[in-house]
Write a protein that holds these residues in place. Structure first.
Motif, PDB file in Angstrom:
ATOM      1  N   ILE A 134       0.865  -1.180   0.000  1.00  0.00           N
ATOM      2  CA  ILE A 134       0.000   0.000   0.000  1.00  0.00           C
ATOM      3  C   ILE A 134       0.899   1.226   0.000  1.00  0.00           C
ATOM      4  O   ILE A 134       1.709   1.419   0.921  1.00  0.00           O
ATOM      5  N   HIS A 135       0.784   2.031  -1.041  1.00  0.00           N
ATOM      6  CA  HIS A 135       1.550   3.275  -1.110  1.00  0.00           C
ATOM      7  C   HIS A 135       0.992   4.274  -0.106  1.00  0.00           C
ATOM      8  O   HIS A 135      -0.231   4.459  -0.008  1.00  0.00           O
ATOM      9  N   MET A 136       1.861   4.915   0.627  1.00  0.00           N
ATOM     10  CA  MET A 136       1.499   6.007   1.532  1.00  0.00           C
ATOM     11  C   MET A 136       2.208   7.241   0.996  1.00  0.00           C
ATOM     12  O   MET A 136       3.433   7.342   1.076  1.00  0.00           O
ATOM     13  N   ALA A 137       1.448   8.164   0.425  1.00  0.00           N
ATOM     14  CA  ALA A 137       2.047   9.276  -0.298  1.00  0.00           C
ATOM     15  C   ALA A 137       1.193  10.532  -0.122  1.00  0.00           C
ATOM     16  O   ALA A 137       0.271  10.571   0.705  1.00  0.00           O
ATOM     17  N   GLY A 138       1.506  11.550  -0.905  1.00  0.00           N
ATOM     18  CA  GLY A 138       0.710  12.764  -0.886  1.00  0.00           C
ATOM     19  C   GLY A 138      -0.334  12.750  -1.995  1.00  0.00           C
ATOM     20  O   GLY A 138      -0.281  11.927  -2.908  1.00  0.00           O
ATOM     21  N   VAL A 139      -1.301  13.645  -1.884  1.00  0.00           N
ATOM     22  CA  VAL A 139      -2.217  13.942  -2.988  1.00  0.00           C
ATOM     23  C   VAL A 139      -2.283  15.453  -3.137  1.00  0.00           C
ATOM     24  O   VAL A 139      -2.069  16.203  -2.183  1.00  0.00           O
ATOM     25  N   GLN A 140      -2.601  15.902  -4.336  1.00  0.00           N
ATOM     26  CA  GLN A 140      -2.664  17.325  -4.603  1.00  0.00           C
ATOM     27  C   GLN A 140      -3.819  17.980  -3.852  1.00  0.00           C
ATOM     28  O   GLN A 140      -4.854  17.349  -3.602  1.00  0.00           O
TER      29      GLN A 140
ATOM     30  N   TYR B  21     -22.422   7.912  -8.716  1.00  0.00           N
ATOM     31  CA  TYR B  21     -21.276   8.035  -7.821  1.00  0.00           C
ATOM     32  C   TYR B  21     -19.961   7.735  -8.529  1.00  0.00           C
ATOM     33  O   TYR B  21     -18.957   7.406  -7.902  1.00  0.00           O
ATOM     34  N   GLN B  22     -19.986   7.874  -9.846  1.00  0.00           N
ATOM     35  CA  GLN B  22     -18.772   7.803 -10.652  1.00  0.00           C
ATOM     36  C   GLN B  22     -18.450   9.209 -11.135  1.00  0.00           C
ATOM     37  O   GLN B  22     -19.329   9.922 -11.613  1.00  0.00           O
ATOM     38  N   ALA B  23     -17.193   9.615 -10.986  1.00  0.00           N
ATOM     39  CA  ALA B  23     -16.843  10.987 -11.335  1.00  0.00           C
ATOM     40  C   ALA B  23     -15.392  11.070 -11.781  1.00  0.00           C
ATOM     41  O   ALA B  23     -14.556  10.246 -11.399  1.00  0.00           O
ATOM     42  N   ALA B  24     -15.113  12.089 -12.583  1.00  0.00           N
ATOM     43  CA  ALA B  24     -13.759  12.334 -13.055  1.00  0.00           C
ATOM     44  C   ALA B  24     -12.973  13.120 -12.011  1.00  0.00           C
ATOM     45  O   ALA B  24     -13.498  14.061 -11.408  1.00  0.00           O
ATOM     46  N   VAL B  25     -11.738  12.700 -11.797  1.00  0.00           N
ATOM     47  CA  VAL B  25     -10.819  13.417 -10.914  1.00  0.00           C
ATOM     48  C   VAL B  25      -9.532  13.628 -11.688  1.00  0.00           C
ATOM     49  O   VAL B  25      -8.988  12.687 -12.279  1.00  0.00           O
ATOM     50  N   THR B  26      -9.034  14.862 -11.696  1.00  0.00           N
ATOM     51  CA  THR B  26      -7.828  15.190 -12.448  1.00  0.00           C
ATOM     52  C   THR B  26      -6.598  14.634 -11.749  1.00  0.00           C
ATOM     53  O   THR B  26      -6.436  14.779 -10.533  1.00  0.00           O
ATOM     54  N   GLY B  27      -5.721  13.996 -12.514  1.00  0.00           N
ATOM     55  CA  GLY B  27      -4.531  13.394 -11.960  1.00  0.00           C
ATOM     56  C   GLY B  27      -3.351  14.337 -11.905  1.00  0.00           C
ATOM     57  O   GLY B  27      -3.432  15.528 -12.230  1.00  0.00           O
ATOM     58  N   THR B  28      -2.215  13.803 -11.493  1.00  0.00           N
ATOM     59  CA  THR B  28      -0.989  14.576 -11.338  1.00  0.00           C
ATOM     60  C   THR B  28      -0.237  14.672 -12.661  1.00  0.00           C
ATOM     61  O   THR B  28      -0.407  13.855 -13.561  1.00  0.00           O
ATOM     62  N   GLN B  29       0.603  15.684 -12.764  1.00  0.00           N
ATOM     63  CA  GLN B  29       1.564  15.824 -13.861  1.00  0.00           C
ATOM     64  C   GLN B  29       0.919  15.668 -15.232  1.00  0.00           C
ATOM     65  O   GLN B  29       1.428  14.971 -16.111  1.00  0.00           O
ATOM     66  N   GLY B  30      -0.226  16.318 -15.405  1.00  0.00           N
ATOM     67  CA  GLY B  30      -0.857  16.323 -16.710  1.00  0.00           C
ATOM     68  C   GLY B  30      -1.387  14.992 -17.177  1.00  0.00           C
ATOM     69  O   GLY B  30      -1.538  14.760 -18.388  1.00  0.00           O
ATOM     70  N   SER B  31      -1.677  14.090 -16.239  1.00  0.00           N
ATOM     71  CA  SER B  31      -2.176  12.772 -16.632  1.00  0.00           C
ATOM     72  C   SER B  31      -3.653  12.782 -17.003  1.00  0.00           C
ATOM     73  O   SER B  31      -4.203  11.757 -17.399  1.00  0.00           O
ATOM     74  N   GLY B  32      -4.306  13.942 -16.863  1.00  0.00           N
ATOM     75  CA  GLY B  32      -5.685  14.065 -17.310  1.00  0.00           C
ATOM     76  C   GLY B  32      -6.696  13.546 -16.304  1.00  0.00           C
ATOM     77  O   GLY B  32      -6.359  13.134 -15.198  1.00  0.00           O
TER      78      GLY B  32
END
Length: 303
Positions: free
Chosen positions: A183-189, A217-228
């Protein structure tokens, strides 16, 4: 069989006995199979760890031998599993490379991810478990690795993630290159946190696991580093006391005839200006969704 099913009757097992020296191999930790050459002192070997029950979990046995074909064998040479063996039993590979065991408990090990930052860590089971597809993960006997990851990563935790907003995530089988569950433990924007709260305020986040896969309950979320934008099924929980793998399997994978191995799962604690709001956004996606994804890496910030 696509969904995981029919494993709730598995017998309880204590820690699978591990014996014999394993073959050589580089020790790897981190995102998408990055290598780790960190060194550290050897811990005291603990051949049969046991411990108290975690919230929402059982007595933390390992998968029974009958599941080794699906969940991995203790004699496997996966680099992350070698790291776990070193941290839990002091087995040093012939290469002499030793991971930096940041925390070792009866249930799990915490290691650095790569790039090595103060917001990139991994929680790994002390058991041999290849990944999200292991059927043992949906049983009542398994340890609550998500709760343990949050207790490590939160502010004041043993290995806190130094980032304004925290994210936990696991990749699908095809999106990972290392085959010990981590399980990655990291940051989010900040934008991810704002987007999730806006969706919640507009009634776009499920509050019951049975509704998790519903279209509203499905929705778009913008990713990091221009991943869309990527599409996620989003659920809100008040605590991580339930088995998230079982919730996903029961309410999404089996319901829609999907494959557990294709799923990614991300947990984002809800934060407000005064701190943790005592609830969690649980995001799931897979390639069956329009603009879906099988990796957590679009949302997590490692470097």
């Amino acid at each position: 069989m696509n969904a995981i099913g029919g494993t709730n009757g598995l017998p309880r097992r204590r820690f699978v006995a591990l014996s014999g020296a394993l073959g050589a191999g580089a020790l790897l930790t981190g995102v998408a199979g990055s290598a780790s050459a960190a060194t550290g002192p050897a811990p005291t070997p603990d051949p049969c760890p046991t411990g108290p029950n975690p919230p929402g979990g059982g007595q933390s046995p390992c998968p029974p031998s009958g599941l080794q074909g699906l969940c991995g064998s203790p004699t496997d040479t996966d680099p992350l599993w070698r790291d776990v063996l070193y941290c839990t039993q002091g087995i040093v590979p012939p290469s002499g490379q030793r991971p930096n065991c940041l925390k070792t408990t009866p249930n799990h090990v915490v290691l650095h991810g790569l790039p090595e930052t103060q917001h990139n860590y991994l929680t790994l089971p002390s058991c041999r478990i290849t990944g999200i597809e292991c059927p043992f993960l949906v049983t009542s006997n398994v340890a609550n690795y998500w709760h343990e990851a949050w207790e490590n990563a939160r502010g004041g935790g043993d290995v806190p993630v130094q980032y304004a907003n925290i994210g936990l995530g696991i990749n699908s089988r095809s999106a990972r290159r290392l085959n010990q569950l981590h399980i990655h433990m990291a940051g989010v924007q900040d934008s991810t946190q704002r987007r999730l709260q806006a969706l919640e305020n507009s009634g776009r986040i499920a509050t019951q696991p049975s509704n998790w896969g519903d279209p509203q309950y499905q929705a778009a979320v913008t990713g990091t580093q221009g991943s869309g934008d990527r599409t996620y099924r989003i659920l809100r929980l008040g605590a991580l006391t339930q088995n998230l793998f079982a919730l996903l399997n029961d309410n999404v994978v089996r319901r829609f005839g999907l494959n557990m191995a294709d799923q990614t799962l991300i947990v984002v604690p809800k934060m407000t200006p005064v701190g943790f709001a005592r609830s969690f956004y649980v995001l799931n996606s897979d390639p069956s969704l329009h603009d879906g994804t099988d990796t957590c890496d679009h949302l997590l910030v490692y470097g």
